[in-house]
Design a protein around this motif. Sequence first.
Motif: not given
Length: 201
Positions: A18-28, A43-54
Amino acid sequence: LTQGDTYYRIQLLKAERRAALPSYGLFWTSTAYVLWDDANPDALTLDQQVAILDWLHWGGQLIISGPESLDALRNSFLGEYLPAESVRSRTIGEEEVAALSDAWTIAVRNQPTLPLTAIRTWSGIELKKHPEARFLNGTGDLLVERNVGRGRIVVSAFGLSNPDLLAWPSFDGFFNACLLQRPCRVFKRMPNSPELYVTWA
């Protein structure tokens, strides 16, 4: 790549399940760029994927190092936003890299520096760009970009970790001005010191 007051700080992610990336767009908000080099999108969760798109739609920039990465992302959450698709494998030689070299080789103190050369042919792919995408100036058909909201995705037809590319004296300027689309940098001497520092124009 995270942007501080003046410089970028590079943060490498470990190859984990699992990638150690934020799961919320504001943390990006402190992340300026992501360089994707053959990472597994699963390796990305659904929340991480949504956060990257945001993050992309708010102005983030994603740089995809081909050729394997593009095929791996085709059926992923990024699939509909990719600037190109892989048509077939190809080799990249002196004629193809000449476009990069001619456009991005920098003279130092008005003296020419070594051009980009392909000591051996590079493994690459032929890119078929999306109707909303465009090839980057000075790259021939080797790099293509597409806007995603206020952000952008760039993909290369070759691996950005290619040894010939990394050994090119002008690689730093190419990475800054072409891939990152950053303005010119200004190098200045520290007061009462031979040390140099860099700032953005």
